[in-house]
Design a protein around this motif. Structure first.
Motif, mmCIF file in Angstrom:
data_model
loop_
_atom_site.group_PDB
_atom_site.id
_atom_site.type_symbol
_atom_site.label_atom_id
_atom_site.label_comp_id
_atom_site.label_asym_id
_atom_site.label_seq_id
_atom_site.Cartn_x
_atom_site.Cartn_y
_atom_site.Cartn_z
ATOM 1 N N ARG A 1 0.847 -1.212 0.000
ATOM 2 C CA ARG A 1 0.000 0.000 0.000
ATOM 3 C C ARG A 1 0.873 1.249 0.000
ATOM 4 N NH1 ARG A 1 -2.806 -2.345 4.172
ATOM 5 N NH2 ARG A 1 -2.164 -0.688 5.602
ATOM 6 N N ILE A 2 1.902 1.233 0.823
ATOM 7 C CA ILE A 2 2.809 2.376 0.895
ATOM 8 C C ILE A 2 3.492 2.583 -0.457
ATOM 9 C CG2 ILE A 2 4.996 3.182 1.904
ATOM 10 C CD1 ILE A 2 4.043 1.853 4.563
ATOM 11 N N LEU A 3 3.991 1.513 -1.049
ATOM 12 C CA LEU A 3 4.677 1.624 -2.340
ATOM 13 C C LEU A 3 3.751 2.103 -3.448
ATOM 14 C CD1 LEU A 3 7.030 -1.480 -2.352
ATOM 15 C CD2 LEU A 3 7.677 0.929 -2.183
ATOM 16 N N LEU B 1 1.022 10.976 2.212
ATOM 17 C CA LEU B 1 1.281 9.593 1.790
ATOM 18 C C LEU B 1 0.818 8.603 2.853
ATOM 19 C CD1 LEU B 1 4.832 9.771 0.162
ATOM 20 C CD2 LEU B 1 2.674 9.271 -0.981
ATOM 21 N N ALA B 2 1.120 8.908 4.112
ATOM 22 C CA ALA B 2 0.729 8.021 5.209
ATOM 23 C C ALA B 2 -0.786 7.888 5.266
ATOM 24 C CB ALA B 2 1.268 8.553 6.533
ATOM 25 N N GLU B 3 -1.470 9.000 5.135
ATOM 26 C CA GLU B 3 -2.942 8.973 5.186
ATOM 27 C C GLU B 3 -3.507 8.143 4.036
ATOM 28 O OE1 GLU B 3 -6.425 12.203 4.482
ATOM 29 O OE2 GLU B 3 -4.893 12.752 5.965
ATOM 30 N N ARG B 4 -2.984 8.351 2.844
ATOM 31 C CA ARG B 4 -3.486 7.600 1.682
ATOM 32 C C ARG B 4 -3.165 6.111 1.792
ATOM 33 N NH1 ARG B 4 -1.267 11.598 -2.638
ATOM 34 N NH2 ARG B 4 -0.101 9.726 -3.180
ATOM 35 N N ALA B 5 -2.054 5.771 2.455
ATOM 36 C CA ALA B 5 -1.686 4.365 2.617
ATOM 37 C C ALA B 5 -2.340 3.737 3.846
ATOM 38 C CB ALA B 5 -0.159 4.231 2.728
ATOM 39 N N ALA C 1 7.439 6.369 7.714
ATOM 40 C CA ALA C 1 8.873 6.675 7.732
ATOM 41 C C ALA C 1 9.700 5.421 8.028
ATOM 42 C CB ALA C 1 9.167 7.766 8.756
ATOM 43 N N ARG C 2 9.265 4.650 8.991
ATOM 44 C CA ARG C 2 9.991 3.434 9.374
ATOM 45 C C ARG C 2 9.993 2.415 8.237
ATOM 46 N NH1 ARG C 2 7.110 2.469 13.370
ATOM 47 N NH2 ARG C 2 5.910 0.707 12.602
ATOM 48 N N ARG C 3 8.830 2.218 7.611
ATOM 49 C CA ARG C 3 8.721 1.242 6.515
ATOM 50 C C ARG C 3 9.526 1.689 5.294
ATOM 51 N NH1 ARG C 3 4.722 -3.210 6.668
ATOM 52 N NH2 ARG C 3 3.915 -3.144 8.779
ATOM 53 N N LEU C 4 9.463 2.988 4.945
ATOM 54 C CA LEU C 4 10.235 3.479 3.806
ATOM 55 C C LEU C 4 11.735 3.327 4.064
ATOM 56 C CD1 LEU C 4 8.289 6.698 2.707
ATOM 57 C CD2 LEU C 4 8.428 4.513 1.495
ATOM 58 N N ALA C 5 12.163 3.618 5.291
ATOM 59 C CA ALA C 5 13.579 3.457 5.646
ATOM 60 C C ALA C 5 14.010 1.996 5.520
ATOM 61 C CB ALA C 5 13.834 3.974 7.059
ATOM 62 N N ALA C 6 13.166 1.094 5.967
ATOM 63 C CA ALA C 6 13.485 -0.333 5.874
ATOM 64 C C ALA C 6 13.554 -0.777 4.412
ATOM 65 C CB ALA C 6 12.452 -1.161 6.635
#
Length: 151
Positions: free
Chosen positions: A8-10, A24-28, A36-41
């Motif tokens: 979903r984030i991607l 982005l967070a709201e839409r995902a 932020a944590r997931r994108l960093a990972a």
């Protein structure tokens, strides 16, 4: 492996990488800290390789794009390496791809006009090492250009 939240984030990130992280967070459907944590990972894991600017070359006066299919003289032990090193040195070469098969390399070349392309072709491209054959394909229209992947 990616889970549904990562996908979903991607999807949202692909659609609009420059959007504010809160949006982005709201839409995902996640919190900004989760985003932020997931994108960093995903960056650390090599899934996300960066954000880049996409330039519309004609807006800068480059109206000609040509694909060159190159067959190399493979009797030379370092033919690929030497050809690619030379091609990298030509600023108008915007993409280099290698292949298995009868075509060894494809170069995407931009030029301001046909006269500029002709000069590039004669003075820079044909002087690259180990060329056995070249086929030039003039781009007429870009029908589809999409780097997004289905998630």
């Amino acid at each position: 492996m990616l889970d549904d939240t990562d996908r979903r984030i991607l999807r949202q990130y692909q659609a609009e990488p420059g959007a504010p992280s809160v949006e982005l967070a709201e839409r995902a459907g996640v919190t900004p800290s989760t985003l932020a944590r997931r994108l960093a990972a995903m960056r650390e894991g090599g899934v996300l390789r960066g954000v880049r600017g996409v330039i519309h070359w004609p807006a800068l006066g480059y109206d000609v794009e040509v694909s060159l299919r190159v067959t190399l003289d493979k009797t030379a032990p370092r033919a690929f390496d030497e050809f690619i090193a030379g091609a990298r040195g030509v600023p108008e070469v915007i993409e280099i791809q290698t292949f298995l098969g009868s075509i060894d390399v494809r170069l995407a070349v931009i030029a301001r006009d046909l006269g500029h392309y002709q000069s590039l072709y004669r003075e820079k491209l044909l002087t690259l090492p180990h060329i056995a054959d070249v086929e030039a394909l003039m781009h007429v229209a870009l029908v589809k250009s999409d780097e997004t992947v289905p998630l």
